[in-house]
Design an enzyme around this catalytic site. Structure first.
Site, PDB file in Angstrom:
ATOM      1  N   LYS A  11       0.836  -1.198   0.000  1.00  0.00           N
ATOM      2  CA  LYS A  11       0.000   0.000   0.000  1.00  0.00           C
ATOM      3  C   LYS A  11       0.882   1.264   0.000  1.00  0.00           C
ATOM      4  O   LYS A  11       2.108   1.178   0.208  1.00  0.00           O
ATOM      5  CB  LYS A  11      -0.921  -0.050   1.228  1.00  0.00           C
ATOM      6  CG  LYS A  11      -1.923  -1.223   1.173  1.00  0.00           C
ATOM      7  CD  LYS A  11      -2.808  -1.272   2.418  1.00  0.00           C
ATOM      8  CE  LYS A  11      -3.818  -2.408   2.340  1.00  0.00           C
ATOM      9  NZ  LYS A  11      -4.679  -2.458   3.562  1.00  0.00           N
ATOM     10  N   TYR A  51     -12.471  -2.561  -3.121  1.00  0.00           N
ATOM     11  CA  TYR A  51     -12.992  -2.588  -1.749  1.00  0.00           C
ATOM     12  C   TYR A  51     -14.515  -2.465  -1.700  1.00  0.00           C
ATOM     13  O   TYR A  51     -15.068  -2.012  -0.696  1.00  0.00           O
ATOM     14  CB  TYR A  51     -12.347  -1.461  -0.928  1.00  0.00           C
ATOM     15  CG  TYR A  51     -10.931  -1.771  -0.456  1.00  0.00           C
ATOM     16  CD1 TYR A  51     -10.645  -2.942   0.262  1.00  0.00           C
ATOM     17  CD2 TYR A  51      -9.887  -0.896  -0.702  1.00  0.00           C
ATOM     18  CE1 TYR A  51      -9.357  -3.219   0.708  1.00  0.00           C
ATOM     19  CE2 TYR A  51      -8.583  -1.172  -0.257  1.00  0.00           C
ATOM     20  CZ  TYR A  51      -8.336  -2.334   0.452  1.00  0.00           C
ATOM     21  OH  TYR A  51      -7.060  -2.618   0.893  1.00  0.00           O
ATOM     22  N   ASN A 114      -1.692  -0.241   7.342  1.00  0.00           N
ATOM     23  CA  ASN A 114      -1.198  -1.604   7.583  1.00  0.00           C
ATOM     24  C   ASN A 114      -0.371  -2.191   6.440  1.00  0.00           C
ATOM     25  O   ASN A 114      -0.219  -3.396   6.323  1.00  0.00           O
ATOM     26  CB  ASN A 114      -2.330  -2.525   8.064  1.00  0.00           C
ATOM     27  CG  ASN A 114      -3.428  -2.712   7.042  1.00  0.00           C
ATOM     28  OD1 ASN A 114      -3.295  -2.263   5.897  1.00  0.00           O
ATOM     29  ND2 ASN A 114      -4.497  -3.385   7.429  1.00  0.00           N
ATOM     30  N   HIS A 117      -1.755  -5.534   1.366  1.00  0.00           N
ATOM     31  CA  HIS A 117      -3.029  -6.229   1.134  1.00  0.00           C
ATOM     32  C   HIS A 117      -2.754  -7.648   0.659  1.00  0.00           C
ATOM     33  O   HIS A 117      -1.785  -7.876  -0.061  1.00  0.00           O
ATOM     34  CB  HIS A 117      -3.843  -5.503   0.050  1.00  0.00           C
ATOM     35  CG  HIS A 117      -4.978  -6.338  -0.480  1.00  0.00           C
ATOM     36  ND1 HIS A 117      -6.193  -6.413   0.164  1.00  0.00           N
ATOM     37  CD2 HIS A 117      -5.070  -7.181  -1.545  1.00  0.00           C
ATOM     38  CE1 HIS A 117      -6.988  -7.256  -0.497  1.00  0.00           C
ATOM     39  NE2 HIS A 117      -6.320  -7.730  -1.545  1.00  0.00           N
ATOM     40  N   GLU A 128      -9.246 -10.400  -7.954  1.00  0.00           N
ATOM     41  CA  GLU A 128      -8.384  -9.225  -7.775  1.00  0.00           C
ATOM     42  C   GLU A 128      -7.245  -9.212  -8.791  1.00  0.00           C
ATOM     43  O   GLU A 128      -6.849  -8.146  -9.265  1.00  0.00           O
ATOM     44  CB  GLU A 128      -7.864  -9.192  -6.333  1.00  0.00           C
ATOM     45  CG  GLU A 128      -8.995  -8.923  -5.336  1.00  0.00           C
ATOM     46  CD  GLU A 128      -8.607  -9.119  -3.868  1.00  0.00           C
ATOM     47  OE1 GLU A 128      -7.424  -9.417  -3.575  1.00  0.00           O
ATOM     48  OE2 GLU A 128      -9.510  -8.973  -3.003  1.00  0.00           O
TER      49      GLU A 128
HETATM   50  P1  DAT Z   1      -7.564  -7.191   5.466  1.00  0.00           P
HETATM   51  O1  DAT Z   1      -6.802  -6.101   4.730  1.00  0.00           O
HETATM   52  O2  DAT Z   1      -6.769  -7.738   6.606  1.00  0.00           O
HETATM   53  O3  DAT Z   1      -8.077  -8.260   4.538  1.00  0.00           O
HETATM   54  P2  DAT Z   1     -10.295  -6.193   5.554  1.00  0.00           P
HETATM   55  O4  DAT Z   1     -10.483  -6.833   4.223  1.00  0.00           O
HETATM   56  O5  DAT Z   1     -11.291  -6.491   6.611  1.00  0.00           O
HETATM   57  O6  DAT Z   1      -8.833  -6.504   6.152  1.00  0.00           O
HETATM   58  O7  DAT Z   1     -10.262  -4.608   5.376  1.00  0.00           O
HETATM   59  C1  DAT Z   1      -9.580  -4.038   4.283  1.00  0.00           C
HETATM   60  C2  DAT Z   1      -8.812  -2.837   4.764  1.00  0.00           C
HETATM   61  O8  DAT Z   1      -9.716  -1.856   5.282  1.00  0.00           O
HETATM   62  C3  DAT Z   1      -7.847  -3.108   5.921  1.00  0.00           C
HETATM   63  O9  DAT Z   1      -6.603  -3.609   5.484  1.00  0.00           O
HETATM   64  C4  DAT Z   1      -7.725  -1.754   6.540  1.00  0.00           C
HETATM   65  C5  DAT Z   1      -9.132  -1.179   6.379  1.00  0.00           C
HETATM   66  N1  DAT Z   1      -9.929  -1.441   7.590  1.00  0.00           N
HETATM   67  C6  DAT Z   1     -10.526  -2.610   7.943  1.00  0.00           C
HETATM   68  N2  DAT Z   1     -11.148  -2.520   9.133  1.00  0.00           N
HETATM   69  C7  DAT Z   1     -10.927  -1.246   9.544  1.00  0.00           C
HETATM   70  C8  DAT Z   1     -11.289  -0.509  10.715  1.00  0.00           C
HETATM   71  N3  DAT Z   1     -12.024  -1.052  11.685  1.00  0.00           N
HETATM   72  N4  DAT Z   1     -10.871   0.788  10.810  1.00  0.00           N
HETATM   73  C9  DAT Z   1     -10.135   1.347   9.827  1.00  0.00           C
HETATM   74  N5  DAT Z   1      -9.756   0.712   8.705  1.00  0.00           N
HETATM   75  C10 DAT Z   1     -10.139  -0.558   8.565  1.00  0.00           C
HETATM   76 MG    MG Z   2      -9.510  -8.146   2.994  1.00  0.00          MG
END
Ligand code: DAT
Ligand code: MG
Length: 151
Positions: A11, A51, A114, A117, A128
């Site tokens: 990212k 997303y 974080n 991805h 994707e």
């Molecule tokens: P991951 O990236 O671990 O698959 P995800 O698909 O649930 O997690 O969410 C995609 C991204 O969205 C994640 O990397 C960071 C953001 N995100 C997820 N939950 C969040 C939260 N509670 N607050 C802020 N950003 C969040």
């Molecule tokens: Mg995810």
């Protein structure tokens, strides 16, 4: 033992912090095969499609701003079990809960930054990959080390 593909992306924070090589190395050293790689400025429409399942979340607008805030490094990695294994290498979504030894556990502190991805299922790995790469951008090849990784 089905060969899968997963879409991995450094990212914008990972690129800005100079972590691209470090992150690629972890997948390389594990033994997966790289089949796609590019530095890319993500358009807003693509971030929204990527997303789309999170559209109703409160953090969705800031997530889209973050992902489009600078270049990302897009990758496709192939191998048996690569989707789940890559998720383990990456660690939990919240870097403070991610185990030491994982990318997020070692290199990040906040969910909103974080650094990486990874696709969450083989189906999403395919979806994707098709979303982020055109067909001619992917490479089918046999690494010289293949017989030393799998019998
Ligand atoms: P991951 O990236 O671990 O698959 P995800 O698909 O649930 O997690 O969410 C995609 C991204 O969205 C994640 O990397 C960071 C953001 N995100 C997820 N939950 C969040 C939260 N509670 N607050 C802020 N950003 C969040
Ligand atoms: Mg995810």
């Amino acid at each position: 033992e089905q060969v899968e593909q997963t879409y991995i992306m450094v990212k914008p924070d990972g690129v800005q912090r100079g972590l691209v090589g470090e992150i690629i190395s972890r997948f390389e050293r594990k033994g997966f095969k790289l089949t796609g790689l590019k530095l890319f400025q993500c358009p807003k429409e693509l971030a929204e499609e990527h997303y789309k399942d999170l559209k109703t979340k409160s953090f969705y607008p800031t997530l889209i701003d973050y992902i489009t805030s600078g270049p990302v490094v897009c990758m496709v990695w192939e191998g048996v079990g690569v989707v789940a294994s890559a998720r383990k290498l990456i660690g939990s979504t919240n870097p403070l809960q991610a185990e030491p030894g994982t990318i997020r556990g070692d290199l990040a502190v906040q969910t909103g930054r974080n650094v990486v991805h990874g696709s969450d299922s083989p189906e999403n790995g395919k979806r994707e990959t098709a979303l982020w790469f055109k067909e001619g951008e992917l490479c089918e090849w046999t690494p010289a080390q293949a017989p030393w990784l799998m019998e």
